[in-house]
Design a protein around this motif. Structure first.
Motif, PDB file in Angstrom:
ATOM      1  N   SER A   1      -9.558  35.272  14.212  1.00 44.74           N
ATOM      2  CA  SER A   1      -9.286  33.833  14.303  1.00 44.74           C
ATOM      3  C   SER A   1      -8.535  33.348  13.065  1.00 44.74           C
ATOM      4  N   THR A   2      -8.991  33.789  11.906  1.00 45.72           N
ATOM      5  CA  THR A   2      -8.344  33.388  10.661  1.00 45.72           C
ATOM      6  C   THR A   2      -6.928  33.938  10.601  1.00 45.72           C
ATOM      7  N   GLU A   3      -6.753  35.184  11.045  1.00 44.62           N
ATOM      8  CA  GLU A   3      -5.428  35.803  11.045  1.00 44.62           C
ATOM      9  C   GLU A   3      -4.470  35.058  11.981  1.00 44.62           C
TER      10      GLU A   3
ATOM     11  N   SER B   1     -12.374  37.202  11.633  1.00 42.19           N
ATOM     12  CA  SER B   1     -11.176  37.699  10.958  1.00 42.19           C
ATOM     13  C   SER B   1      -9.944  37.490  11.831  1.00 42.19           C
TER      14      SER B   1
ATOM     15  N   PRO C   1      -6.524  29.735   7.787  1.00 43.40           N
ATOM     16  CA  PRO C   1      -7.808  29.182   7.341  1.00 43.40           C
ATOM     17  C   PRO C   1      -7.919  27.708   7.709  1.00 43.40           C
TER      18      PRO C   1
ATOM     19  N   TYR D   1     -13.334  27.290  15.130  1.00 41.14           N
ATOM     20  CA  TYR D   1     -12.075  27.776  15.703  1.00 41.14           C
ATOM     21  C   TYR D   1     -12.086  27.595  17.225  1.00 41.14           C
TER      22      TYR D   1
ATOM     23  N   HIS E   1     -18.340  28.808  11.450  1.00 42.95           N
ATOM     24  CA  HIS E   1     -16.887  28.858  11.270  1.00 42.95           C
ATOM     25  C   HIS E   1     -16.175  29.334  12.535  1.00 42.95           C
TER      26      HIS E   1
END
Length: 140
Positions: free
Chosen positions: A38-40, A36, A44, A77, A73
């Motif tokens: 990393s995505t933030e 979460s 994406p 990152y 995933h």
């Protein structure tokens, strides 16, 4: 650059060994938090998996296991952050460049036929991307 440093520091907390049963030791809460975060921070990523029609047995394995999919995933990152740090080139945000870099670095679980193999390969890939051992989402 600050975002990448914060992400890498978040991932590189402390050293931990790879246990015999990799997924059994997985700290799923930490994994979800790191993914979460990393995505933030980084946004994406374009998908490098087709879980509707996995092309290889190893991708069937990853797509069929939620933990391995999350590790996959998060590993992506970490690989991209390491690539950006090493080359001083911004990759994230340019989907074509992201796809090119991910293809270049490859999937560490590509040759795996077991969940254990894939988990351990992702763990090793994290350590390689960080450049040293770090707490790898495992409960102590």
């Amino acid at each position: 650059m600050f975002k990448f440093s914060v992400l890498l520091l978040g991932l590189c907390v402390a050293s931990a060994p790879v246990w015999a049963d990799c997924l059994a030791q997985l700290d799923r809460q930490t994994l979800a938090e790191q993914l979460s975060r990393s995505t933030e921070y980084l946004g994406p990523l374009p998908s490098d998996l087709n879980c509707v029609k996995p092309a290889t047995p190893s991708m069937q394995l990853v797509c069929g296991n939620a933990d391995l999919l999350a590790l996959h995933h998060l590993n992506r990152y970490a690989q991209l952050v390491a690539y950006e740090s090493a080359t001083k080139q911004q990759v994230i945000g340019n989907d074509a460049f992201v796809a090119q870099v991910l293809q270049q670095v490859g999937n560490p679980a590509q040759a795996c036929t077991t969940v254990e193999c894939a988990c351990k390969r992702y763990v090793q890939s994290f350590q390689d991307a960080a450049g040293y051992d770090f707490k790898l989402l495992h409960a102590l």
